[in-house]
Motif scaffolding. Structure first.
Motif, PDB file in Angstrom:
ATOM      1  N   GLN A  19      -7.220   1.065  -0.905  1.00  0.00           N
ATOM      2  CA  GLN A  19      -7.085  -0.371  -1.120  1.00  0.00           C
ATOM      3  C   GLN A  19      -8.380  -0.950  -1.685  1.00  0.00           C
ATOM      4  O   GLN A  19      -8.360  -1.810  -2.566  1.00  0.00           O
ATOM      5  CB  GLN A  19      -6.740  -1.063   0.209  1.00  0.00           C
ATOM      6  CG  GLN A  19      -6.568  -2.568   0.121  1.00  0.00           C
ATOM      7  CD  GLN A  19      -5.400  -2.983  -0.756  1.00  0.00           C
ATOM      8  OE1 GLN A  19      -4.402  -2.279  -0.840  1.00  0.00           O
ATOM      9  NE2 GLN A  19      -5.519  -4.120  -1.423  1.00  0.00           N
ATOM     10  N   VAL A  39      -3.344   2.260   7.866  1.00  0.00           N
ATOM     11  CA  VAL A  39      -2.375   1.344   7.267  1.00  0.00           C
ATOM     12  C   VAL A  39      -2.688  -0.100   7.660  1.00  0.00           C
ATOM     13  O   VAL A  39      -2.743  -0.995   6.794  1.00  0.00           O
ATOM     14  CB  VAL A  39      -0.941   1.713   7.691  1.00  0.00           C
ATOM     15  CG1 VAL A  39       0.038   0.601   7.320  1.00  0.00           C
ATOM     16  CG2 VAL A  39      -0.518   3.030   7.037  1.00  0.00           C
ATOM     17  N   SER A  74     -11.114   2.053   8.261  1.00  0.00           N
ATOM     18  CA  SER A  74      -9.778   2.504   7.849  1.00  0.00           C
ATOM     19  C   SER A  74      -9.790   3.664   6.854  1.00  0.00           C
ATOM     20  O   SER A  74      -8.840   3.825   6.090  1.00  0.00           O
ATOM     21  CB  SER A  74      -8.966   1.330   7.284  1.00  0.00           C
ATOM     22  OG  SER A  74      -9.674   0.663   6.270  1.00  0.00           O
ATOM     23  N   VAL A  79      -3.291   7.455  10.815  1.00  0.00           N
ATOM     24  CA  VAL A  79      -2.431   6.836   9.803  1.00  0.00           C
ATOM     25  C   VAL A  79      -2.161   5.374  10.149  1.00  0.00           C
ATOM     26  O   VAL A  79      -2.245   4.482   9.291  1.00  0.00           O
ATOM     27  CB  VAL A  79      -1.103   7.604   9.666  1.00  0.00           C
ATOM     28  CG1 VAL A  79      -0.130   6.836   8.775  1.00  0.00           C
ATOM     29  CG2 VAL A  79      -1.347   8.999   9.105  1.00  0.00           C
ATOM     30  N   VAL A 114       0.804   4.295   1.028  1.00  0.00           N
ATOM     31  CA  VAL A 114       0.990   5.060   2.265  1.00  0.00           C
ATOM     32  C   VAL A 114       1.954   4.341   3.210  1.00  0.00           C
ATOM     33  O   VAL A 114       2.793   4.978   3.860  1.00  0.00           O
ATOM     34  CB  VAL A 114      -0.358   5.308   2.959  1.00  0.00           C
ATOM     35  CG1 VAL A 114      -0.149   5.960   4.335  1.00  0.00           C
ATOM     36  CG2 VAL A 114      -1.239   6.204   2.104  1.00  0.00           C
ATOM     37  N   LEU A 115       1.862   3.022   3.278  1.00  0.00           N
ATOM     38  CA  LEU A 115       2.736   2.253   4.163  1.00  0.00           C
ATOM     39  C   LEU A 115       4.192   2.327   3.691  1.00  0.00           C
ATOM     40  O   LEU A 115       5.089   2.709   4.457  1.00  0.00           O
ATOM     41  CB  LEU A 115       2.285   0.792   4.217  1.00  0.00           C
ATOM     42  CG  LEU A 115       3.208  -0.178   4.969  1.00  0.00           C
ATOM     43  CD1 LEU A 115       3.345   0.241   6.428  1.00  0.00           C
ATOM     44  CD2 LEU A 115       2.695  -1.603   4.855  1.00  0.00           C
ATOM     45  N   THR A 116       4.428   1.968   2.448  1.00  0.00           N
ATOM     46  CA  THR A 116       5.811   1.952   1.958  1.00  0.00           C
ATOM     47  C   THR A 116       6.412   3.355   1.904  1.00  0.00           C
ATOM     48  O   THR A 116       7.575   3.553   2.250  1.00  0.00           O
ATOM     49  CB  THR A 116       5.877   1.299   0.563  1.00  0.00           C
ATOM     50  OG1 THR A 116       4.912   1.918  -0.298  1.00  0.00           O
ATOM     51  CG2 THR A 116       5.572  -0.181   0.643  1.00  0.00           C
ATOM     52  N   ILE A 173      -7.119   5.675   3.706  1.00  0.00           N
ATOM     53  CA  ILE A 173      -6.064   4.711   3.363  1.00  0.00           C
ATOM     54  C   ILE A 173      -6.673   3.363   2.996  1.00  0.00           C
ATOM     55  O   ILE A 173      -6.276   2.729   2.019  1.00  0.00           O
ATOM     56  CB  ILE A 173      -5.065   4.560   4.524  1.00  0.00           C
ATOM     57  CG1 ILE A 173      -4.424   5.917   4.843  1.00  0.00           C
ATOM     58  CG2 ILE A 173      -3.999   3.533   4.186  1.00  0.00           C
ATOM     59  CD1 ILE A 173      -3.491   5.899   6.031  1.00  0.00           C
ATOM     60  N   THR A 210       0.853  -1.184   0.000  1.00  0.00           N
ATOM     61  CA  THR A 210       0.000   0.000   0.000  1.00  0.00           C
ATOM     62  C   THR A 210       0.895   1.242   0.000  1.00  0.00           C
ATOM     63  O   THR A 210       1.794   1.355   0.841  1.00  0.00           O
ATOM     64  CB  THR A 210      -0.905   0.011   1.251  1.00  0.00           C
ATOM     65  OG1 THR A 210      -1.736  -1.147   1.231  1.00  0.00           O
ATOM     66  CG2 THR A 210      -1.763   1.256   1.296  1.00  0.00           C
ATOM     67  N   THR A 238       5.643   5.908   3.801  1.00  0.00           N
ATOM     68  CA  THR A 238       5.902   6.363   5.176  1.00  0.00           C
ATOM     69  C   THR A 238       7.215   5.797   5.702  1.00  0.00           C
ATOM     70  O   THR A 238       8.029   6.525   6.285  1.00  0.00           O
ATOM     71  CB  THR A 238       4.747   5.946   6.103  1.00  0.00           C
ATOM     72  OG1 THR A 238       3.534   6.568   5.653  1.00  0.00           O
ATOM     73  CG2 THR A 238       5.020   6.380   7.537  1.00  0.00           C
TER      74      THR A 238
END
Length: 230
Positions: A194, A158, A187, A154, A36-38, A190, A34, A40
């Motif tokens: 997905q 995530v 969620s 966040v 936002v995860l990577t 974010i 995702t 961040t």
């Protein structure tokens, strides 16, 4: 380096890293990629080695956070395109969304209390499932910390984007409407990104759920939170 230069560099770096993360998510389709995860993780790592503190990055963050409002409103487009499906299932959807939102608030506060966390953290955790602009404004009504609320949002988003599709699949929930409703309720934006990747109906319903959950949280939190604390 002056503050303006650092802010502009930080914004440019953030955009570049996010575009790279988005490219990766297309090449490697997985909840764990995702954007936002990577993005961040990469941004935190780069800023750490550059010696840039969170306080120095704050101005750049504030400029980008300001754009969250228009970006959130833009999610109304898939909702409009799939409005017929949403209207056909509106009543059961609103019932499920209400139960999900209330359960999320209560469980977050009670879990924080069980861990012996401060009242500020307990109050802040109550808004973790709504989108950042709403969380920042709503959390002040119950004595929470806006900056901490943004972090909680966040983190919740995530983990929701990663785990919610997996849990729904494991429990054999395949209906697009149900999947979108569940992901959007817990969620926010974010998770909705997905859900959009799963399909147009999932994305539209998740957008609707995210918006309704934000409105419902804003309305009920001021009176629900004191009751939870009794």
């Amino acid at each position: 380096m002056n503050n303006l230069s650092l802010t502009l560099i930080s914004i440019g770096l953030t955009i570049a890293v996010y575009l790279g993360a988005k490219w990766l998510s297309v090449r490697v389709a997985s909840p764990f990629t995702t954007p936002v995860l990577t993005a961040t993780v990469v941004i935190i790592t780069i800023l750490h080695f550059m010696g840039v503190s969170y306080e120095q990055y704050t101005l750049a963050k504030d400029w980008m956070t300001f754009l969250l409002g228009p970006a959130t409103v833009a999610l109304a487009v898939p909702m409009y395109q799939n409005r017929q499906v949403i209207m056909e299932n509106l009543i059961p959807a609103l019932f499920g969304l209400s139960i999900g939102t209330i359960s999320t608030i209560i469980s977050a506060v009670w879990f924080s209390k069980a861990l012996g966390l401060s009242e500020t953290i307990q109050a802040t955790s109550a808004v973790k499932a709504v989108t950042t602009p709403v969380a920042i404004e709503t959390v002040t009504l119950v004595g929470g910390d806006p900056a901490l609320a943004a972090a909680f949002v966040v983190i919740a988003g995530v983990f929701g984007a990663i785990l919610a599709p997996m849990i729904l699949t494991l429990t054999k929930i395949s209906d697009p409407f149900s999947r979108g409703l569940g992901i959007g309720t817990i969620s926010h934006v974010i998770g909705t990104t997905q859900a959009v990747r799963e399909g147009p109906i999932q994305g539209a319903v998740s957008s609707m759920a995210m918006g309704c959950a934000a409105i419902l949280t804003s309305v009920i939190l001021p009176w629900l939170y004191p009751l939870i604390q009794l």
